[in-house]
Design a protein around this motif. Structure first.
Motif, PDB file in Angstrom:
ATOM      1  N   UNK A   1     -24.042  -1.034  14.378  1.00  0.00           N
ATOM      2  CA  UNK A   1     -24.906  -0.594  15.473  1.00  0.00           C
ATOM      3  C   UNK A   1     -25.622   0.706  15.131  1.00  0.00           C
ATOM      4  N   UNK A   2     -24.895   1.640  14.518  1.00  0.00           N
ATOM      5  CA  UNK A   2     -25.519   2.924  14.171  1.00  0.00           C
ATOM      6  C   UNK A   2     -26.564   2.732  13.081  1.00  0.00           C
ATOM      7  N   UNK A   3     -26.282   1.866  12.108  1.00  0.00           N
ATOM      8  CA  UNK A   3     -27.265   1.623  11.055  1.00  0.00           C
ATOM      9  C   UNK A   3     -28.527   0.969  11.604  1.00  0.00           C
ATOM     10  N   UNK A   4     -28.386   0.168  12.666  1.00  0.00           N
ATOM     11  CA  UNK A   4     -29.552  -0.496  13.253  1.00  0.00           C
ATOM     12  C   UNK A   4     -30.368   0.447  14.128  1.00  0.00           C
ATOM     13  N   UNK A   5     -29.697   1.223  14.973  1.00  0.00           N
ATOM     14  CA  UNK A   5     -30.392   2.023  15.970  1.00  0.00           C
ATOM     15  C   UNK A   5     -30.534   3.498  15.589  1.00  0.00           C
TER      16      UNK A   5
ATOM     17  N   UNK B   1     -14.456   6.374   3.969  1.00  0.00           N
ATOM     18  CA  UNK B   1     -15.337   7.487   3.610  1.00  0.00           C
ATOM     19  C   UNK B   1     -16.803   7.097   3.813  1.00  0.00           C
ATOM     20  N   UNK B   2     -17.161   5.888   3.387  1.00  0.00           N
ATOM     21  CA  UNK B   2     -18.532   5.424   3.581  1.00  0.00           C
ATOM     22  C   UNK B   2     -18.854   5.339   5.070  1.00  0.00           C
ATOM     23  N   UNK B   3     -17.904   4.839   5.860  1.00  0.00           N
ATOM     24  CA  UNK B   3     -18.096   4.751   7.307  1.00  0.00           C
ATOM     25  C   UNK B   3     -18.348   6.129   7.894  1.00  0.00           C
ATOM     26  N   UNK B   4     -17.559   7.115   7.480  1.00  0.00           N
ATOM     27  CA  UNK B   4     -17.716   8.485   7.982  1.00  0.00           C
ATOM     28  C   UNK B   4     -19.111   9.020   7.679  1.00  0.00           C
ATOM     29  N   UNK B   5     -19.558   8.825   6.454  1.00  0.00           N
ATOM     30  CA  UNK B   5     -20.862   9.351   6.055  1.00  0.00           C
ATOM     31  C   UNK B   5     -21.995   8.621   6.769  1.00  0.00           C
ATOM     32  N   UNK B   6     -21.875   7.296   6.875  1.00  0.00           N
ATOM     33  CA  UNK B   6     -22.946   6.505   7.493  1.00  0.00           C
ATOM     34  C   UNK B   6     -23.101   6.836   8.971  1.00  0.00           C
ATOM     35  N   UNK B   7     -21.990   6.919   9.721  1.00  0.00           N
ATOM     36  CA  UNK B   7     -22.129   7.187  11.153  1.00  0.00           C
ATOM     37  C   UNK B   7     -22.521   8.638  11.407  1.00  0.00           C
ATOM     38  N   UNK B   8     -22.117   9.534  10.515  1.00  0.00           N
ATOM     39  CA  UNK B   8     -22.480  10.935  10.698  1.00  0.00           C
ATOM     40  C   UNK B   8     -23.904  11.224  10.277  1.00  0.00           C
TER      41      UNK B   8
ATOM     42  N   UNK C   1     -25.716   9.801  13.346  1.00  0.00           N
ATOM     43  CA  UNK C   1     -25.724  10.560  14.594  1.00  0.00           C
ATOM     44  C   UNK C   1     -26.369  11.929  14.415  1.00  0.00           C
ATOM     45  N   UNK C   2     -26.042  12.597  13.301  1.00  0.00           N
ATOM     46  CA  UNK C   2     -26.648  13.907  13.090  1.00  0.00           C
ATOM     47  C   UNK C   2     -28.140  13.788  12.812  1.00  0.00           C
ATOM     48  N   UNK C   3     -28.538  12.752  12.090  1.00  0.00           N
ATOM     49  CA  UNK C   3     -29.958  12.542  11.848  1.00  0.00           C
ATOM     50  C   UNK C   3     -30.723  12.311  13.131  1.00  0.00           C
ATOM     51  N   UNK C   4     -30.123  11.559  14.057  1.00  0.00           N
ATOM     52  CA  UNK C   4     -30.755  11.330  15.355  1.00  0.00           C
ATOM     53  C   UNK C   4     -30.875  12.632  16.136  1.00  0.00           C
ATOM     54  N   UNK C   5     -29.821  13.436  16.089  1.00  0.00           N
ATOM     55  CA  UNK C   5     -29.842  14.731  16.779  1.00  0.00           C
ATOM     56  C   UNK C   5     -30.910  15.648  16.188  1.00  0.00           C
TER      57      UNK C   5
END
Length: 361
Positions: free
Chosen positions: A318-322, A272-279, A327-331
């Protein structure tokens, strides 16, 4: 120059959010009729997506908006599941009624656990919630009536006989087992939609403003009259209720439970944490994006054994670093598009209109 006055108003919706609302309504309708056209295996995949989305939205509300990073949400998943099993096996209740009772039981569990957890801050709070989950697991593992440490199964035919299954089977010409899957899927869809609606409504309310203030600066929020403890307690109880409901629903569909499975930190918290963090933590859209990416990665990497978890971890890092906002925040940073906007914009007020014959320039 004359000035015309229009009333001030606060707006949160945008053109993108209005278009998305229409698209989402269509998706929900398609979701309702999907069981008539898709295979049973795909239906179970959709059930998995919806239940994980619900867990992710509730954890995101807790951590992303209230600032309470918990790694012990499996306590409420497992407790809700065991409460449902107890209601069915020991009290002879229908599984659907038992699911509601399970949600209430999880919320009641959150009262004493929250009393201790709220005395901790930061990393200590996270560790404390994990310890609480382990204590609950060990206690329920001693419950011999529900199988003790090895677990137990629902009585034969329980899911096939639960409320609504016979009606669905007769209406669509399905066997009882398939009709039971359809009922569980519809419940998961309703729970996911209701959870997203609840979170969005909460964030747009006065309580949502208080919640954001507490998350950003608790001491400053207190200085302007916000009761930080009350706000956090409300969110903690709400997420416990939602998580307990979801856990009970998951184990109605599984029909078998054990302490290690029901209180798995990997299945019900780490994923669940992984889902939230990458999203994207702190956004409603983030968990939606995250659960889709998670399912794709799971299907692609399922044959790689333990490497699967390693790859998920590397992707998360990788997502937390870059892309720290996911992903949605980047978008959103690049496009400015938000499907669930919660920031308030002030519109209206005096507008100057040039009178006839007035000089310009």
């Amino acid at each position: 120059m004359d000035a015309s006055h229009t009333p001030w108003r606060v707006e949160t919706r945008t053109n993108a959010s209005r278009a998305f609302a229409m698209a989402a309504a269509i998706v929900v309708v398609l979701g309702l009729v999907a069981p008539l056209f898709i295979s049973r295996g795909l239906l179970r995949d959709l059930f998995f997506i919806l239940t994980m989305l619900t867990l992710a939205q509730s954890w995101n509300l807790l951590a992303g908006y209230a600032g309470l990073v918990s790694v012990g949400q499996q306590a409420f998943v497992g407790f809700g599941a065991y409460a449902m099993f107890a209601c069915v096996i020991l009290l002879g209740l229908d599984p659907l009624v038992s699911i509601l009772i399970a949600g209430i039981a999880a919320a009641l569990l959150a009262i004493p656990t929250g009393f201790f957890a709220f005395r901790l801050q930061g990393a200590y709070f996270a560790i404390g919630t994990w310890v609480i989950a382990e204590v609950v697991r060990l206690l329920l593992a001693q419950w011999k009536a529900l199988g003790g440490g090895t677990g137990t199964s629902l009585p034969s035919g329980t899911t096939r006989d639960m409320f609504g299954v016979k009606a669905v089977g007769d209406l669509f010409g399905m066997r009882a087992a398939q009709a039971a899957d359809v009922v569980c899927y519809w419940l998961a869809l309703a729970l996911a939609v209701a959870t997203i609606g609840f979170v969005y409504r909460l964030l747009r309310s006065r309580q949502g403003l208080a919640l954001a203030a507490v998350r950003d600066n608790q001491e400053a929020a207190r200085s302007v009259g916000v009761d930080a403890r009350r706000v956090k307690t409300y969110v903690y109880l709400a997420t416990a209720f939602i998580t307990g409901l979801t856990g009970a629903l998951i184990y109605v569909q599984k029909a078998r439970i054990s302490p290690d499975a029901a209180f798995s930190v990997i299945d019900w918290t780490a994923y669940v944490i992984f889902i939230v963090v990458i999203g994207g933590i702190g956004t409603i859209e983030g968990p939606i994006v995250g659960v889709i990416v998670f399912l794709l990665l799971q299907n692609m990497l399922a044959d790689y054994g333990s490497w699967y978890l390693l790859v998920l971890g590397l992707i998360g890092i990788a997502i937390m670093l870059f892309a720290p906002r996911g992903l949605w925040g980047l978008f959103t940073e690049r496009t400015g598009i938000q499907f669930f906007p919660v920031r308030r914009a002030l519109r209206g007020g005096p507008t100057r209109i040039a009178t006839k014959g007035a000089p310009h320039g």
